[in-house]
Design a protein around this motif. Structure first.
Motif, short mmCIF file in Angstrom:
data_model
loop_
_atom_site.label_atom_id
_atom_site.label_comp_id
_atom_site.label_asym_id
_atom_site.label_seq_id
_atom_site.Cartn_x
_atom_site.Cartn_y
_atom_site.Cartn_z
N ARG A 1 0.80 -1.22 0.00
CA ARG A 1 0.00 0.00 0.00
C ARG A 1 0.84 1.27 0.00
NH1 ARG A 1 -3.29 -2.98 -1.41
NH2 ARG A 1 -3.85 -1.25 -2.70
N SER A 2 1.95 1.28 0.68
CA SER A 2 2.72 2.51 0.82
C SER A 2 3.85 2.59 -0.22
CB SER A 2 3.32 2.62 2.22
OG SER A 2 4.38 1.71 2.37
N GLU A 3 4.25 3.80 -0.53
CA GLU A 3 5.33 4.01 -1.49
C GLU A 3 6.63 3.37 -1.01
OE1 GLU A 3 7.65 7.67 -3.74
OE2 GLU A 3 5.80 8.07 -2.63
N ARG A 4 6.87 3.44 0.29
CA ARG A 4 8.07 2.84 0.88
C ARG A 4 8.10 1.32 0.65
NH1 ARG A 4 8.89 0.72 6.03
NH2 ARG A 4 11.06 0.62 6.62
N GLU A 5 6.97 0.66 0.89
CA GLU A 5 6.91 -0.79 0.68
C GLU A 5 7.06 -1.15 -0.79
OE1 GLU A 5 3.11 -1.59 2.45
OE2 GLU A 5 4.04 -2.45 4.23
#
Length: 74
Positions: free
Chosen positions: A59-63
């Motif tokens: 879901r997150s840009e980091r992941e």
């Protein structure tokens, strides 16, 4: 109206509850890889497959960056 007054929701916006399909698909995606789900069950309705696949992606840009980076070993 009370939630909007408290600043919890934007004015004129209401929050609808998550569907049972989305809740179940998210929980399945958190626990098992989609390949295992396909192998385990003979027939999975297409709408259910789509939601499990949707929730299987980060879901997150980091992941997304973490999972998409390649380690060359150098």
């Amino acid at each position: 109206a009370a939630a909007a007054a408290l600043g919890l929701l934007p004015l004129g916006k209401t929050q609808s509850p998550e569907s049972l399909l989305d809740i179940a698909a998210r929980k399945v995606a958190e626990k098992w890889p989609f390949q295992r789900v396909e192998e385990r069950f003979e027939r999975i309705p297409e709408p259910v497959q789509r939601r499990i696949v949707y929730w299987s992606f980060p879901r997150s840009e980091r992941e997304i960056c973490m999972y998409s980076s390649f380690n060359t070993g150098a």
